[in-house]
Design a protein around this motif. Structure first.
Motif: not given
Length: 168
Positions: A73-81, A104-106, A111-115, A139-142
């Motif tokens: 699943y994480l590989n799919y997200l990374i490759n899609y990005i 961590n890969f980009f 990266f913006i995460i909204i509650q 774990m990271k986000a901008d």
């Protein structure tokens, strides 16, 4: 028989794409709350990953062979990005741990995460039994946009990010 029917329903409910994703400046992780941005951005400027409701077969195939992690699943997200090459990745699903691993890969992408809801109950993002599996994974986000300052402080305990209070 019930299991077979459930599997068939899942298979036929999923939309499949075969072309590589288009390159856009903004990528949404899921369509959740996308309508909130319709007034502010043109829909032809964005792309979105709507996995598992929609699967890009080309990216999925690539994910089996170009592995960055052990998690498909994480590989799919990374490759899609990588294929869609956005500058900004946005998600309204703040309680989905794998999204916080993507930074961590980009390094150069924002990266913006909204509650999207109240945090703090059993089984929620900060649940000690759930987060212990991810707390050592960097774990990271901008930016994490939160309902209030106290939730932002709680996120910062687990996620390397800048917290901005925006209300609900």
């Amino acid at each position: 028989m019930k299991k077979i029917i459930t599997i068939l329903n899942l298979i036929f409910r999923i939309k499949y794409e075969f072309k590589l994703p288009k390159k856009h400046r903004i990528l949404f992780l899921k369509k959740h709350n996308l309508h909130l941005f319709k007034k502010h951005i043109f829909l032809n400027e964005i792309n979105f990953i709507d996995y598992p409701d929609s699967i890009n077969i080309t990216v999925l195939f690539k994910s089996f062979f170009l592995k960055k992690t052990k998690n498909i699943y994480l590989n799919y997200l990374i490759n899609y990005i990588e294929e869609s090459d956005p500058k900004i990745i946005i998600s309204f699903i703040d309680n989905h741990y794998p999204y916080y691993l993507l930074k961590n890969f980009f390094k150069s992408k924002k990266f913006i995460i909204i509650q999207n809801g109240y945090r703090g109950g059993d089984g929620d993002f900060f649940d000690k039994h759930k987060i212990k599996n991810y707390s050592n994974m960097n774990m990271k986000a901008d930016y994490i946009l939160t309902f209030n300052e106290s939730t932002g402080k709680e996120f910062k305990k687990y996620v390397d990010c800048e917290s901005i209070t925006i209300g609900s």
